[in-house]
Design a protein around this motif. Structure first.
Motif, PDB file in Angstrom:
ATOM      1  N   ASN A  56       0.849  -1.191   0.000  1.00  0.00           N
ATOM      2  CA  ASN A  56       0.000   0.000   0.000  1.00  0.00           C
ATOM      3  C   ASN A  56       0.882   1.237   0.000  1.00  0.00           C
ATOM      4  O   ASN A  56       1.841   1.324   0.782  1.00  0.00           O
ATOM      5  N   ILE A  57       0.537   2.187  -0.840  1.00  0.00           N
ATOM      6  CA  ILE A  57       1.374   3.374  -1.054  1.00  0.00           C
ATOM      7  C   ILE A  57       0.551   4.640  -0.835  1.00  0.00           C
ATOM      8  O   ILE A  57      -0.585   4.739  -1.297  1.00  0.00           O
ATOM      9  N   ILE A  64      -5.346  12.364  -2.549  1.00  0.00           N
ATOM     10  CA  ILE A  64      -6.228  11.194  -2.636  1.00  0.00           C
ATOM     11  C   ILE A  64      -6.426  10.659  -1.223  1.00  0.00           C
ATOM     12  O   ILE A  64      -5.466  10.478  -0.476  1.00  0.00           O
ATOM     13  N   ASP A  65      -7.681  10.401  -0.859  1.00  0.00           N
ATOM     14  CA  ASP A  65      -8.002  10.072   0.525  1.00  0.00           C
ATOM     15  C   ASP A  65      -7.476   8.718   0.989  1.00  0.00           C
ATOM     16  O   ASP A  65      -7.303   8.497   2.183  1.00  0.00           O
ATOM     17  N   ASN A  66      -7.256   7.794   0.066  1.00  0.00           N
ATOM     18  CA  ASN A  66      -6.905   6.421   0.447  1.00  0.00           C
ATOM     19  C   ASN A  66      -5.479   6.057   0.050  1.00  0.00           C
ATOM     20  O   ASN A  66      -4.868   6.716  -0.799  1.00  0.00           O
ATOM     21  N   LEU A  67      -4.991   4.992   0.667  1.00  0.00           N
ATOM     22  CA  LEU A  67      -3.753   4.361   0.217  1.00  0.00           C
ATOM     23  C   LEU A  67      -4.082   3.566  -1.042  1.00  0.00           C
ATOM     24  O   LEU A  67      -5.179   3.027  -1.188  1.00  0.00           O
ATOM     25  N   LEU A  68      -3.138   3.480  -1.964  1.00  0.00           N
ATOM     26  CA  LEU A  68      -3.338   2.744  -3.208  1.00  0.00           C
ATOM     27  C   LEU A  68      -2.464   1.502  -3.221  1.00  0.00           C
ATOM     28  O   LEU A  68      -1.324   1.525  -2.738  1.00  0.00           O
ATOM     29  N   ILE A 113       5.120   6.950  -1.135  1.00  0.00           N
ATOM     30  CA  ILE A 113       5.939   6.206  -0.179  1.00  0.00           C
ATOM     31  C   ILE A 113       5.194   4.949   0.250  1.00  0.00           C
ATOM     32  O   ILE A 113       3.975   4.972   0.475  1.00  0.00           O
ATOM     33  N   ILE A 114       5.912   3.840   0.320  1.00  0.00           N
ATOM     34  CA  ILE A 114       5.318   2.569   0.722  1.00  0.00           C
ATOM     35  C   ILE A 114       5.137   2.569   2.235  1.00  0.00           C
ATOM     36  O   ILE A 114       6.107   2.754   2.982  1.00  0.00           O
TER      37      ILE A 114
END
Length: 294
Positions: free
Chosen positions: A5-6, A12-16, A43-44
């Motif tokens: 997850n990055i 952007i509200d979420n981790l991608l 960043i991871i």
């Protein structure tokens, strides 16, 4: 294949979720990833199990490039960033890009240097021998890590580099450069930093002892010091900071205005010497990077 997850450096509200073939632990490193029709830095923040992925695997894109050879944020700082994002309703990418703003225009290179020692070649595997032979052909027996990886074509080269370093065969040097900054970084603080023994009066001692008890308790407690200018509040801040540091803790002193920084710095540097870093919006890129590294 590994899934991570990055926090991408945009609003952007979420981790991608992205994927990568490397088996290294990449948490805490910056990467470049595809987002829509462009590439963006992020960043991871964590690795995730494949069975916990909530989107179709075919839609998960691959990381294009790993920027950092070593992690730049530890687990504690990542937890802090995620907490800030949740508490203040800010996107995680904006939080982490702010935390790492000093590195926004920096480039890091890892140099591998062959040490001038006798080498017991019998104790080395074929990949270690390849790296040593390559370094012997380089000027000053030194080469960039990415260049070694590209020329030799070894996967998971970081583990081999670590093994050679542990055997004292090579030395590893990370160089950080700021874009368009060529001059040496100077100390941004100019002052005497004169040490002055602080003797607290009875009223100050009462406040200081209350803060000491809170530090010893290990629990969060808030205090409000009331006093006019020159009444001795700074002395309590210094004493409390000194006590926290003596307990192995770290201290952040928040100053309400930048113009107050020099006089506060003068007082604190008299006690803490070179153990102080200054960070505010008035710093240049090179100063910001220097203080961030400290």
């Amino acid at each position: 294949m590994k899934y991570v997850n990055i926090a991408v450096f945009t609003n952007i509200d979420n981790l991608l979720t992205y994927k990568i073939e490397s088996q290294e632990n990449l948490v805490g490193r910056r990467v470049i990833v595809p987002l829509a029709s462009k590439y963006i830095t992020g960043i991871i923040v964590e690795e995730i199990n494949q069975n916990k992925i909530k989107i179709e695997e075919s839609k998960i894109k691959e990381i294009k490039e790993i920027i950092d050879d070593e992690r730049i944020l530890n687990d504690e700082m990542i937890r802090l960033g995620l907490w800030i994002s949740d508490y203040y309703l800010s996107s995680p990418g904006v939080v982490f890009s702010t935390m790492l703003s000093a590195l926004a225009k920096s480039k890091s290179k890892t140099k591998i240097i062959l040490n001038d020692i006798e080498i017991d070649y019998k104790q080395l595997n074929k990949n270690e021998l390849k790296i040593i032979d390559f370094l012997k052909t380089c000027r000053k027996k030194m080469a960039d890590l990415k260049n070694i990886e590209k020329k030799i074509g070894i996967k998971n080269i970081s583990k081999i580099i670590k093994s050679l370093k542990d055997k004292n065969i090579i030395n590893v040097e990370t160089i950080i450069k700021v874009k368009d900054v060529e001059t040496e970084i100077e100390d941004i603080y100019i002052g005497s930093g004169v040490t002055k023994d602080i003797e607290l009066n009875e009223e100050q001692k009462l406040a200081y002892n209350s803060i000491k008890m809170a530090i010893d308790s290990g629990e969060y407690r808030g205090f409000l010091l009331m006093g006019i200018t020159g009444s001795g509040k700074t002395e309590i801040y210094i004493k409390a900071s000194e006590y926290a540091v003596s307990k192995g803790k770290k201290v952040i002193v928040l100053v309400p205005e930048i113009f107050l920084t020099p006089q506060i710095m003068e007082r604190f540097k008299g006690v803490f010497k070179e153990r102080i870093a200054i960070y505010h919006s008035g710093l240049s890129d090179k100063q910001r990077l220097s203080e961030w590294n400290r």
